[in-house]
Design a protein around this motif. Structure first.
Motif, mmCIF file in Angstrom:
data_model
loop_
_atom_site.group_PDB
_atom_site.id
_atom_site.type_symbol
_atom_site.label_atom_id
_atom_site.label_comp_id
_atom_site.label_asym_id
_atom_site.label_seq_id
_atom_site.Cartn_x
_atom_site.Cartn_y
_atom_site.Cartn_z
ATOM 1 N N ASN A 25 0.805 -1.225 0.000
ATOM 2 C CA ASN A 25 0.000 0.000 0.000
ATOM 3 C C ASN A 25 0.838 1.275 0.000
ATOM 4 O O ASN A 25 0.296 2.371 0.180
ATOM 5 N N HIS A 26 2.160 1.103 -0.173
ATOM 6 C CA HIS A 26 3.081 2.247 -0.225
ATOM 7 C C HIS A 26 3.043 3.077 1.068
ATOM 8 O O HIS A 26 3.103 4.301 1.039
ATOM 9 N N TRP A 27 2.900 2.388 2.190
ATOM 10 C CA TRP A 27 2.918 3.061 3.491
ATOM 11 C C TRP A 27 4.284 2.957 4.168
ATOM 12 O O TRP A 27 4.468 3.455 5.281
ATOM 13 N N LEU A 28 5.213 2.292 3.522
ATOM 14 C CA LEU A 28 6.507 2.016 4.154
ATOM 15 C C LEU A 28 7.309 3.307 4.288
ATOM 16 O O LEU A 28 7.570 4.002 3.313
ATOM 17 N N THR A 29 7.686 3.627 5.515
ATOM 18 C CA THR A 29 8.481 4.822 5.795
ATOM 19 C C THR A 29 9.692 4.434 6.629
ATOM 20 O O THR A 29 9.792 3.300 7.124
ATOM 21 N N PHE A 30 10.595 5.383 6.804
ATOM 22 C CA PHE A 30 11.769 5.131 7.641
ATOM 23 C C PHE A 30 11.341 4.816 9.073
ATOM 24 O O PHE A 30 11.910 3.934 9.721
ATOM 25 N N HIS A 31 10.331 5.523 9.572
ATOM 26 C CA HIS A 31 9.828 5.289 10.928
ATOM 27 C C HIS A 31 9.279 3.874 11.062
ATOM 28 O O HIS A 31 9.508 3.192 12.077
ATOM 29 N N THR A 32 8.561 3.408 10.003
ATOM 30 C CA THR A 32 8.006 2.056 10.028
ATOM 31 C C THR A 32 9.119 1.009 10.073
ATOM 32 O O THR A 32 9.051 0.036 10.828
ATOM 33 N N LEU A 33 10.138 1.217 9.240
ATOM 34 C CA LEU A 33 11.268 0.290 9.216
ATOM 35 C C LEU A 33 12.010 0.285 10.548
ATOM 36 O O LEU A 33 12.443 -0.770 11.031
ATOM 37 N N LEU A 34 12.170 1.467 11.144
ATOM 38 C CA LEU A 34 12.843 1.564 12.441
ATOM 39 C C LEU A 34 12.068 0.817 13.511
ATOM 40 O O LEU A 34 12.641 0.068 14.319
ATOM 41 N N LEU A 35 10.760 0.988 13.493
ATOM 42 C CA LEU A 35 9.899 0.312 14.470
ATOM 43 C C LEU A 35 9.930 -1.200 14.271
ATOM 44 O O LEU A 35 10.033 -1.966 15.236
ATOM 45 N N ALA A 36 9.856 -1.644 13.019
ATOM 46 C CA ALA A 36 9.899 -3.078 12.725
ATOM 47 C C ALA A 36 11.236 -3.666 13.152
ATOM 48 O O ALA A 36 11.296 -4.770 13.711
ATOM 49 N N GLY A 37 12.316 -2.934 12.898
ATOM 50 C CA GLY A 37 13.639 -3.397 13.318
ATOM 51 C C GLY A 37 13.731 -3.550 14.821
ATOM 52 O O GLY A 37 14.284 -4.546 15.327
ATOM 53 N N PHE A 38 13.174 -2.594 15.539
ATOM 54 C CA PHE A 38 13.156 -2.663 17.004
ATOM 55 C C PHE A 38 12.395 -3.899 17.481
ATOM 56 O O PHE A 38 12.856 -4.623 18.374
ATOM 57 N N LEU A 39 11.240 -4.159 16.878
ATOM 58 C CA LEU A 39 10.431 -5.309 17.285
ATOM 59 C C LEU A 39 11.119 -6.628 16.939
ATOM 60 O O LEU A 39 11.049 -7.590 17.715
ATOM 61 N N PHE A 40 11.787 -6.687 15.789
ATOM 62 C CA PHE A 40 12.549 -7.885 15.431
ATOM 63 C C PHE A 40 13.653 -8.145 16.473
ATOM 64 O O PHE A 40 13.854 -9.285 16.911
ATOM 65 N N ILE A 41 14.361 -7.095 16.849
ATOM 66 C CA ILE A 41 15.453 -7.232 17.824
ATOM 67 C C ILE A 41 14.910 -7.695 19.166
ATOM 68 O O ILE A 41 15.485 -8.586 19.817
ATOM 69 N N GLU A 42 13.785 -7.109 19.598
ATOM 70 C CA GLU A 42 13.191 -7.494 20.875
ATOM 71 C C GLU A 42 12.772 -8.960 20.871
ATOM 72 O O GLU A 42 12.967 -9.681 21.858
ATOM 73 N N ASN A 43 12.203 -9.422 19.762
ATOM 74 C CA ASN A 43 11.796 -10.828 19.686
ATOM 75 C C ASN A 43 12.999 -11.755 19.623
ATOM 76 O O ASN A 43 12.964 -12.864 20.162
ATOM 77 N N ARG A 44 14.063 -11.306 18.979
ATOM 78 C CA ARG A 44 15.300 -12.090 18.970
ATOM 79 C C ARG A 44 15.852 -12.237 20.382
ATOM 80 O O ARG A 44 16.276 -13.325 20.801
ATOM 81 N N LEU A 45 15.836 -11.141 21.136
ATOM 82 C CA LEU A 45 16.322 -11.180 22.524
ATOM 83 C C LEU A 45 15.436 -12.079 23.385
ATOM 84 O O LEU A 45 15.942 -12.834 24.226
ATOM 85 N N GLU A 46 14.115 -11.994 23.179
ATOM 86 C CA GLU A 46 13.205 -12.840 23.954
ATOM 87 C C GLU A 46 13.397 -14.316 23.620
ATOM 88 O O GLU A 46 13.251 -15.170 24.487
ATOM 89 N N TRP A 47 13.727 -14.614 22.355
ATOM 90 C CA TRP A 47 14.002 -16.001 21.978
ATOM 91 C C TRP A 47 15.211 -16.527 22.737
ATOM 92 O O TRP A 47 15.216 -17.660 23.212
ATOM 93 N N LYS A 48 16.236 -15.702 22.850
ATOM 94 C CA LYS A 48 17.448 -16.108 23.565
ATOM 95 C C LYS A 48 17.195 -16.208 25.067
ATOM 96 O O LYS A 48 17.876 -16.967 25.756
#
Length: 290
Positions: free
Chosen positions: A177-200
């Motif tokens: 939908n062309h909603w992808l922004t730098f803020h969205t990518l930053l937020l997604a990256g943060f959530l990926f990192i948090e889930n990686r840490l929770e997995w460990k």
């Protein structure tokens, strides 16, 4: 030299948020950013207030540009009632905030554009936090709901799997939908990192959950659950079948068609006191210590 009170020392602002506030000053959008921070602050104080009400130990409260995180050792060690109320205490703040903002629109005390901005962002923050993504409030609710039907050890892994899947789906929808922004990518990256840490950390979280059960044994008035186990299964394998908020009785089946019942506190004591996680259930049933 004046020091902050101990309680206030647990509150921290992430350097990225300081940067965003600074950029807000030099770009003339400080008021809008201040509104966002106030909404995030009220949301997080809802969690903190309810946690303090139940006498939880809060170790840290960190504020990010897109939310806050309350760190505590009490998650997954308290009752369903307490944990649900602490989690819901954040999102529920946005309901009265929405009512207040709509009332302020009627009396025209503040610029309409600022109130409209606050109303929109308040609703966005509410719905975003209810997404089934860990460690958002929706992810914590998902974990609690899954733990009703699945062993706690499995729930920790499934929650992370579902969280990552939801993040990927969200990114896909934003891209199409062309909603992808730098803020969205930053937020997604943060959530990926948090889930990686929770997995460990999931094994540590599981052990902490077991330790809480060991120090505060589950009451027999809780929903009893009969757990089947073969005589060759180890204590460690049986503990991984335990459910949150249930009292377990382990039915150990022997090769001779006979069986014995082992209480969950016997397994926990074998694990923590005797340091024997690999002892087989047939041996534990023979010991029969109380």
């Amino acid at each position: 030299m004046m020091t902050r009170p101990k309680f206030l020392s647990q509150f921290h602002i992430h350097p990225l948020l300081w940067l965003v506030l600074f950029l807000g000053v030099i770009t003339g959008s400080f008021v809008e950013i201040a509104i966002i921070f106030c909404l995030i602050f009220i949301h997080e104080m809802g969690h903190v207030g309810m946690a303090l009400f139940f006498r939880w130990r809060i170790t840290n409260v960190m504020f990010w540009p897109f939310g806050g995180v309350m760190d505590t050792e009490e998650y997954f060690t308290r009752s369903y009632k307490e944990e649900f109320l602490v989690v819901l205490a954040g999102p529920i703040q946005h309901i009265w905030i929405h009512v207040l903002l709509t009332q302020l629109m009627a009396v025209e005390l503040f610029p309409v554009y600022l109130l409209e901005y606050a109303i929109v962002y308040n609703l966005q923050l509410l719905f975003f936090n209810l997404l089934p993504i860990y460690p958002l409030d929706g992810g914590r609710i998902l974990l609690l709901l899954l733990s009703y039907k699945l062993p706690f050890k499995k729930v920790l892994g499934y929650t992370i799997y579902l969280s990552v899947l939801c993040i990927l789906i969200g990114l896909s929808i934003a891209t199409v939908n062309h909603w992808l922004t730098f803020h969205t990518l930053l937020l997604a990256g943060f959530l990926f990192i948090e889930n990686r840490l929770e997995w460990k950390r999931k094994h540590y979280v599981f052990i902490r959950h077991l330790m809480a059960r060991y120090h505060q044994p589950q009451s027999h008035s809780n929903r009893n659950l009969l757990v089947p186990a073969s005589s060759s299964e180890t204590v460690n394998e049986v503990l991984q079948k335990f459910y949150k908020g249930r009292h377990h009785q382990i039915n150990v089946q022997f090769d001779t068609d006979s069986s014995a019942t082992v209480e969950e506190d016997q397994c926990l004591r074998a694990f923590f006191e005797r340091k024997s996680p690999h002892i087989q259930m047939k041996e534990l049933a023979k010991i029969g210590y109380t």
